[in-house]
Design a protein around this motif. Structure first.
Motif, PDB file in Angstrom:
ATOM      1  N   ALA A  97       0.821  -1.205   0.000  1.00  0.00           N
ATOM      2  CA  ALA A  97       0.000   0.000   0.000  1.00  0.00           C
ATOM      3  C   ALA A  97       0.860   1.263   0.000  1.00  0.00           C
ATOM      4  N   TRP A 101       0.957   3.916  -2.894  1.00  0.00           N
ATOM      5  CA  TRP A 101       0.537   5.274  -2.510  1.00  0.00           C
ATOM      6  C   TRP A 101       1.566   6.306  -2.934  1.00  0.00           C
ATOM      7  N   HIS A 214      -5.313  12.297   2.557  1.00  0.00           N
ATOM      8  CA  HIS A 214      -6.069  11.618   3.616  1.00  0.00           C
ATOM      9  C   HIS A 214      -6.933  10.499   3.035  1.00  0.00           C
ATOM     10  N   PHE A 217      -4.696   7.351   0.880  1.00  0.00           N
ATOM     11  CA  PHE A 217      -4.027   6.230   1.541  1.00  0.00           C
ATOM     12  C   PHE A 217      -5.017   5.106   1.826  1.00  0.00           C
ATOM     13  N   GLY A 218      -6.244   5.472   2.170  1.00  0.00           N
ATOM     14  CA  GLY A 218      -7.270   4.443   2.328  1.00  0.00           C
ATOM     15  C   GLY A 218      -7.503   3.694   1.028  1.00  0.00           C
ATOM     16  N   LEU A 221      -4.726   1.152   0.542  1.00  0.00           N
ATOM     17  CA  LEU A 221      -4.985  -0.068   1.305  1.00  0.00           C
ATOM     18  C   LEU A 221      -6.034  -0.937   0.621  1.00  0.00           C
ATOM     19  N   LEU A 259      -7.043  -3.767   9.745  1.00  0.00           N
ATOM     20  CA  LEU A 259      -6.916  -2.776   8.682  1.00  0.00           C
ATOM     21  C   LEU A 259      -7.392  -1.399   9.138  1.00  0.00           C
ATOM     22  N   ALA A 260      -8.471  -1.372   9.919  1.00  0.00           N
ATOM     23  CA  ALA A 260      -8.984  -0.092  10.423  1.00  0.00           C
ATOM     24  C   ALA A 260      -7.958   0.581  11.329  1.00  0.00           C
ATOM     25  N   ALA A 263      -5.200   1.998   9.142  1.00  0.00           N
ATOM     26  CA  ALA A 263      -5.663   3.198   8.449  1.00  0.00           C
ATOM     27  C   ALA A 263      -5.753   4.397   9.396  1.00  0.00           C
ATOM     28  N   ALA A 266      -2.254   5.702  10.085  1.00  0.00           N
ATOM     29  CA  ALA A 266      -1.771   6.461   8.928  1.00  0.00           C
ATOM     30  C   ALA A 266      -2.444   7.826   8.845  1.00  0.00           C
ATOM     31  N   GLU A 267      -3.745   7.865   9.121  1.00  0.00           N
ATOM     32  CA  GLU A 267      -4.471   9.134   9.123  1.00  0.00           C
ATOM     33  C   GLU A 267      -3.915  10.083  10.187  1.00  0.00           C
TER      34      GLU A 267
END
Length: 287
Positions: A97, A101, A214, A217-218, A221, A259-260, A263, A266-267
């Motif tokens: 990812a 990205w 923002h 990146f999601g 993934l 995964l959440a 994410a 990363a956020e």
């Protein structure tokens, strides 16, 4: 006596620090209230899910329950997965990812700024970009698996095509929205097209670009996970596919939770970087 004779009104500067302190205290209080409400909402949803599953109001076989999802995560953390350690699977997906990205962001910024600055290039390539953007990019994942195999390259390609377009359109719009007076002043001072682009256009478009980071990146993934789900040797997406294949609903939800968390981390990093770069922008509490 007229107000002009009395002179301008006197501002009580002693009240300014007090007002700032009041606003800061109100902002802290609001942050605490929002955080507490979020936690309570999460606890309520998970608790209701657990109760309904145990009472078999909803099918625990298909929907699982939070306690079983936690047990699955604990098992993966302590004993690993059928594919190896959980950390290895997370890193494998995160590496794909991140690489997709970075490539998608760089390509999106370059093409977005270029087409935003060069009208002739935008007129030539515009229709092709619109056609490519209209293609459901998720369906390209199987094609990438055929082209690049089951290795990381196919997942990186899926991430790139998902990241490129939101970054491109934001960079393009940011380049178009640059204050024309700034560009004109730079040209009057003798700046070349290259210097105008590097020192005026790109800094002005940076806030637009960060807005897309923002979301993008999601998307990266998602691209990596979908590619792994279709065909891979490692990764969180393959864990989802294996859990689905064995009717392990808890495993599917556990992978989604992992995964959440990735994410959200990363956020948080992107938000921190944005605040460091755009220190001049007022925060929500200052408005």
């Amino acid at each position: 006596m007229s107000p002009e004779v009395l002179g301008p009104p006197v501002v009580d500067t002693a009240k300014i620090p007090g007002r700032a302190h009041t606003r800061a205290r109100a902002a802290r209080k609001r942050k605490i209230v929002v955080g507490a409400a979020r936690v309570l909402l999460l606890v309520a949803v998970l608790g209701l899910w657990e109760v309904l599953s145990r009472a078999e109001v909803i099918d625990p076989f298909n929907f699982s329950m939070p306690s079983k999802i936690w047990e699955q995560i604990h098992t993966w953390v302590m004993h690993g997965t059928a594919l190896g350690s959980l950390g290895e699977q997370i890193w494998y997906t995160l590496h794909e990812a991140l690489l997709g990205w970075v490539i998608g962001v760089v390509a999106g910024v370059i093409f977005g700024i270029a087409l935003g600055r060069i009208a002739l290039l935008a007129d030539i390539l515009g229709p092709y970009i619109k056609v490519l953007n209209s293609i459901p990019r998720i369906v390209l994942a199987p094609i990438f698996v055929i082209w690049f195999g089951l290795g990381p390259a196919s997942k990186v390609a899926s991430a790139v095509v998902l990241v490129f377009f939101p970054v491109f359109f934001n960079a393009f719009q940011g380049a178009r929205e640059v204050d024309r007076n700034l560009v004109a002043n730079a040209r009057i001072l003798g700046a070349s097209d290259r210097r105008v682009t590097l020192q005026v256009v790109i800094p002005s478009a940076t806030s637009w670009i960060f807005t897309s980071l923002h979301v993008s990146f999601g998307f990266a993934l998602i691209g990596a996970i979908v590619g792994e789900y279709i065909g891979a040797t490692k990764g969180i997406g393959l864990l989802v596919a294996q859990s689905q294949g064995t009717f392990n609903a808890a495993g599917v939800y556990a992978a989604m939770v992992i995964l959440a968390v990735v994410a959200l981390l990363a956020e948080g990093l992107l938000t921190f970087a944005e605040r460091r770069i755009f220190r001049w922008k007022p925060s929500e509490s200052d408005r």
